[in-house]
Motif scaffolding. Structure first.
Motif, PDB file in Angstrom:
ATOM      1  N   PHE A   1       0.817  -1.212   0.000  1.00  0.00           N
ATOM      2  CA  PHE A   1       0.000   0.000   0.000  1.00  0.00           C
ATOM      3  C   PHE A   1       0.854   1.266   0.000  1.00  0.00           C
ATOM      4  CE2 PHE A   1      -2.405   3.281   2.324  1.00  0.00           C
ATOM      5  CZ  PHE A   1      -3.566   3.341   1.569  1.00  0.00           C
ATOM      6  N   PHE A   2       2.049   1.182   0.592  1.00  0.00           N
ATOM      7  CA  PHE A   2       2.902   2.363   0.702  1.00  0.00           C
ATOM      8  C   PHE A   2       3.584   2.717  -0.621  1.00  0.00           C
ATOM      9  CE2 PHE A   2       2.938   0.432   5.018  1.00  0.00           C
ATOM     10  CZ  PHE A   2       2.269   1.453   5.667  1.00  0.00           C
ATOM     11  N   TYR A   3       3.387   1.884  -1.656  1.00  0.00           N
ATOM     12  CA  TYR A   3       4.065   2.120  -2.938  1.00  0.00           C
ATOM     13  C   TYR A   3       3.071   2.402  -4.053  1.00  0.00           C
ATOM     14  CZ  TYR A   3       8.002   0.485  -0.289  1.00  0.00           C
ATOM     15  OH  TYR A   3       8.972   0.361   0.669  1.00  0.00           O
ATOM     16  N   ARG A   4       1.982   3.035  -3.698  1.00  0.00           N
ATOM     17  CA  ARG A   4       0.983   3.409  -4.701  1.00  0.00           C
ATOM     18  C   ARG A   4       1.601   4.345  -5.732  1.00  0.00           C
ATOM     19  NH1 ARG A   4      -3.335   5.730  -0.672  1.00  0.00           N
ATOM     20  NH2 ARG A   4      -1.343   6.239   0.337  1.00  0.00           N
ATOM     21  N   GLY A   5       1.471   3.961  -7.003  1.00  0.00           N
ATOM     22  CA  GLY A   5       1.977   4.790  -8.083  1.00  0.00           C
ATOM     23  C   GLY A   5       3.478   4.776  -8.247  1.00  0.00           C
ATOM     24  N   LYS A   6       4.185   3.906  -7.519  1.00  0.00           N
ATOM     25  CA  LYS A   6       5.638   3.873  -7.573  1.00  0.00           C
ATOM     26  C   LYS A   6       6.136   2.599  -8.250  1.00  0.00           C
ATOM     27  CE  LYS A   6       6.155   6.642  -3.363  1.00  0.00           C
ATOM     28  NZ  LYS A   6       6.764   6.729  -2.000  1.00  0.00           N
ATOM     29  N   LYS A   7       7.395   2.620  -8.607  1.00  0.00           N
ATOM     30  CA  LYS A   7       8.024   1.472  -9.256  1.00  0.00           C
ATOM     31  C   LYS A   7       8.530   0.513  -8.192  1.00  0.00           C
ATOM     32  CE  LYS A   7      11.984   0.229 -12.180  1.00  0.00           C
ATOM     33  NZ  LYS A   7      11.255  -0.780 -12.962  1.00  0.00           N
ATOM     34  N   VAL A   8       8.243  -0.794  -8.356  1.00  0.00           N
ATOM     35  CA  VAL A   8       8.690  -1.793  -7.383  1.00  0.00           C
ATOM     36  C   VAL A   8       9.269  -3.004  -8.111  1.00  0.00           C
ATOM     37  CG1 VAL A   8       7.017  -1.103  -5.635  1.00  0.00           C
ATOM     38  CG2 VAL A   8       6.419  -2.898  -7.270  1.00  0.00           C
ATOM     39  N   VAL A   9      10.094  -3.761  -7.384  1.00  0.00           N
ATOM     40  CA  VAL A   9      10.620  -5.017  -7.906  1.00  0.00           C
ATOM     41  C   VAL A   9      10.320  -6.120  -6.907  1.00  0.00           C
ATOM     42  CG1 VAL A   9      12.468  -3.866  -9.185  1.00  0.00           C
ATOM     43  CG2 VAL A   9      12.926  -4.737  -6.877  1.00  0.00           C
ATOM     44  N   VAL A  10      10.187  -7.346  -7.417  1.00  0.00           N
ATOM     45  CA  VAL A  10       9.991  -8.533  -6.594  1.00  0.00           C
ATOM     46  C   VAL A  10      11.095  -9.511  -6.946  1.00  0.00           C
ATOM     47  CG1 VAL A  10       8.463 -10.444  -6.014  1.00  0.00           C
ATOM     48  CG2 VAL A  10       7.494  -8.195  -6.529  1.00  0.00           C
ATOM     49  N   ILE A  11      11.741 -10.085  -5.929  1.00  0.00           N
ATOM     50  CA  ILE A  11      12.832 -11.022  -6.159  1.00  0.00           C
ATOM     51  C   ILE A  11      12.372 -12.424  -5.801  1.00  0.00           C
ATOM     52  CG2 ILE A  11      15.193 -11.655  -5.547  1.00  0.00           C
ATOM     53  CD1 ILE A  11      14.282  -8.181  -4.699  1.00  0.00           C
ATOM     54  N   GLY A  12      12.450 -13.353  -6.762  1.00  0.00           N
ATOM     55  CA  GLY A  12      12.047 -14.728  -6.524  1.00  0.00           C
ATOM     56  C   GLY A  12      11.427 -15.336  -7.763  1.00  0.00           C
TER      57      GLY A  12
ATOM     58  N   LEU B   1       9.661  -8.406 -11.949  1.00  0.00           N
ATOM     59  CA  LEU B   1      10.037  -9.636 -11.258  1.00  0.00           C
ATOM     60  C   LEU B   1      11.464  -9.994 -11.646  1.00  0.00           C
ATOM     61  CD1 LEU B   1       8.974 -12.006  -9.438  1.00  0.00           C
ATOM     62  CD2 LEU B   1       8.579 -13.246 -11.577  1.00  0.00           C
ATOM     63  N   ILE B   2      12.323 -10.198 -10.656  1.00  0.00           N
ATOM     64  CA  ILE B   2      13.725 -10.538 -10.882  1.00  0.00           C
ATOM     65  C   ILE B   2      13.957 -11.969 -10.450  1.00  0.00           C
ATOM     66  CG2 ILE B   2      16.118  -9.979 -10.277  1.00  0.00           C
ATOM     67  CD1 ILE B   2      15.122  -7.112  -9.667  1.00  0.00           C
ATOM     68  N   HIS B   3      14.448 -12.801 -11.394  1.00  0.00           N
ATOM     69  CA  HIS B   3      14.644 -14.212 -11.085  1.00  0.00           C
ATOM     70  C   HIS B   3      16.022 -14.664 -11.562  1.00  0.00           C
ATOM     71  CE1 HIS B   3      13.814 -18.258 -10.037  1.00  0.00           C
ATOM     72  NE2 HIS B   3      13.542 -18.701 -11.248  1.00  0.00           N
ATOM     73  N   ARG B   4      16.680 -15.456 -10.753  1.00  0.00           N
ATOM     74  CA  ARG B   4      18.058 -15.849 -11.048  1.00  0.00           C
ATOM     75  C   ARG B   4      18.146 -16.959 -12.096  1.00  0.00           C
ATOM     76  NH1 ARG B   4      21.104 -16.113  -7.006  1.00  0.00           N
ATOM     77  NH2 ARG B   4      22.581 -17.603  -7.878  1.00  0.00           N
ATOM     78  N   ARG B   5      17.009 -17.511 -12.521  1.00  0.00           N
ATOM     79  CA  ARG B   5      17.012 -18.558 -13.554  1.00  0.00           C
ATOM     80  C   ARG B   5      16.242 -18.078 -14.784  1.00  0.00           C
ATOM     81  NH1 ARG B   5      16.439 -21.047  -8.576  1.00  0.00           N
ATOM     82  NH2 ARG B   5      18.119 -22.508  -8.049  1.00  0.00           N
ATOM     83  N   ASP B   6      16.100 -18.991 -15.775  1.00  0.00           N
ATOM     84  CA  ASP B   6      15.419 -18.609 -17.011  1.00  0.00           C
ATOM     85  C   ASP B   6      13.994 -19.147 -17.094  1.00  0.00           C
ATOM     86  OD1 ASP B   6      15.881 -21.270 -17.378  1.00  0.00           O
ATOM     87  OD2 ASP B   6      17.081 -21.062 -19.200  1.00  0.00           O
TER      88      ASP B   6
ATOM     89  N   ASN C   1      17.592 -14.544 -15.316  1.00  0.00           N
ATOM     90  CA  ASN C   1      19.014 -14.805 -15.049  1.00  0.00           C
ATOM     91  C   ASN C   1      19.709 -13.618 -14.388  1.00  0.00           C
ATOM     92  OD1 ASN C   1      18.944 -17.419 -16.349  1.00  0.00           O
ATOM     93  ND2 ASN C   1      18.915 -16.340 -18.311  1.00  0.00           N
ATOM     94  N   LYS C   2      19.017 -13.032 -13.429  1.00  0.00           N
ATOM     95  CA  LYS C   2      19.586 -11.887 -12.714  1.00  0.00           C
ATOM     96  C   LYS C   2      19.503 -12.139 -11.217  1.00  0.00           C
ATOM     97  CE  LYS C   2      20.271  -9.115 -16.313  1.00  0.00           C
ATOM     98  NZ  LYS C   2      19.942 -10.119 -17.364  1.00  0.00           N
TER      99      LYS C   2
END
Length: 321
Positions: A143-154, A175-180, A203-204
């Protein structure tokens, strides 16, 4: 503490589940004892702004909420003990537990509310920026990131579900994921890939969380390509680490039935497979993991304890006659 401490109701853990169980147990005259554990107050003590706990129109602080819960529990007759249980015997009632200082606890009933801890990446900036842009709970903090850019790792179900949830608040979710490829269920992947506000970086791996500003907050994440080693930077206002949770159940392995580490309870109750042993909160809950659901489960556990003891007392009286 050399003399064994006897109680009708022993509670392990002092988060929302444990303290709610204590409040209800104390009001029932059971004089519960709460062994606070390694993190008194639970995960809310490391949470800053809380805006989704019922009863407060304004944002409140997690540590303050837990202080008030503890004060309420003590006010109605709960005893709080600063200790960590290191050994437990559930083979017969009353149960016998040992603290790390050698204290012995004899309990007619046991309520396990030891919680679960989010898994973290362990990279630079993660701890420093916790609550300042880095989080492990989108439902709590999205809720605190309304209208903002966010990333999710997993890359599992939790990560995809959190990314989709965040689209309710953010127009730009990465979404950032270490595999393909993702490990989540296919239906979740289909929803993710078809959502116009979600992009995926394959792959990141996160090398560092980057802070900036005054007061300091998260401004971006430094990434490294898991195949080429190439480094890159993604600006972001919020980062959600979604790589799973560790239920705090090491003490109960081979003693209670576990499912993926979580204590299994009878549906609709707090009862475990051992009569007189109950569990509540995140230690049993791999789905919701919210303070309010933990508190509700703590109430259920206390009511189950009260009924169990009443039935045990009646049976003992009948046997004596």
């Amino acid at each position: 503490m050399t003399t064994p401490v006897h109680t009708r109701m022993l509670i392990l853990g002092s988060g929302p589940a444990g303290l709610s169980a204590a409040i209800y147990g104390a009001r029932a005259g059971l004089k519960p004892i709460v062994v606070q554990g390694m993190q008194p107050g639970g995960q809310l003590t490391i949470t800053t702004d809380v805006e989704n706990y019922p009863g407060f129109r304004d944002v409140i602080q997690g540590p303050w909420l837990m202080e008030e819960m503890q004060a309420q529990a003590e006010h109605v007759g709960t005893t709080m003990i600063w200790d960590q249980i290191v050994d437990i015997d559930l083979s017969h009632r009353p149960f016998r537990l040992t603290g790390d200082g050698g204290a012995t606890y004899i309990a007619d009933t046991l309520v396990i509310c030891t919680g679960a801890q989010a898994k973290w990446l362990g990279v630079e900036g993660e701890e420093r920026l916790g609550g300042k842009g880095v989080s492990a709970c989108a439902t709590c903090d999205g809720f605190f990131y309304r209208g903002k850019k966010v990333v999710v790792i997993g890359g599992g179900n939790t990560a995809v579900e959190e990314a989709l949830y965040l689209t309710n608040h953010s127009p730009d979710v990465t979404l950032i994921h270490r595999r393909d490829s993702l490990r989540s269920e296919r239906i979740l992947q289909d929803r993710l890939f078809s959502h116009p506000n979600v992009s995926v970086l394959w792959n990141k791996a996160v090398e560092r969380f980057v802070g900036g500003g005054d007061p300091e907050g998260l401004v971006g994440v430094d990434l490294i390509d898991t195949l080429t080693g190439q480094k890159s930077h993604v600006p972001t206002d919020g980062a959600f680490v979604a790589i799973g949770h560790h239920p705090s159940t090491e003490l109960f392995r081979d003693k209670l039935l576990l499912d993926d580490g979580y204590i299994v309870v009878e549906k609709g109750t707090a009862k475990t497979g051992i009569p007189g042993v109950f569990a509540a909160g995140d230690v049993t809950d791999k789905v919701y993991r919210q303070a309010v659901t933990a508190a509700g489960m703590g109430c259920m556990a206390a009511l189950d304890v009260e009924r169990f003891l009443a039935e045990a007392d009646y049976e003992a009286a009948q046997a004596a006659e």
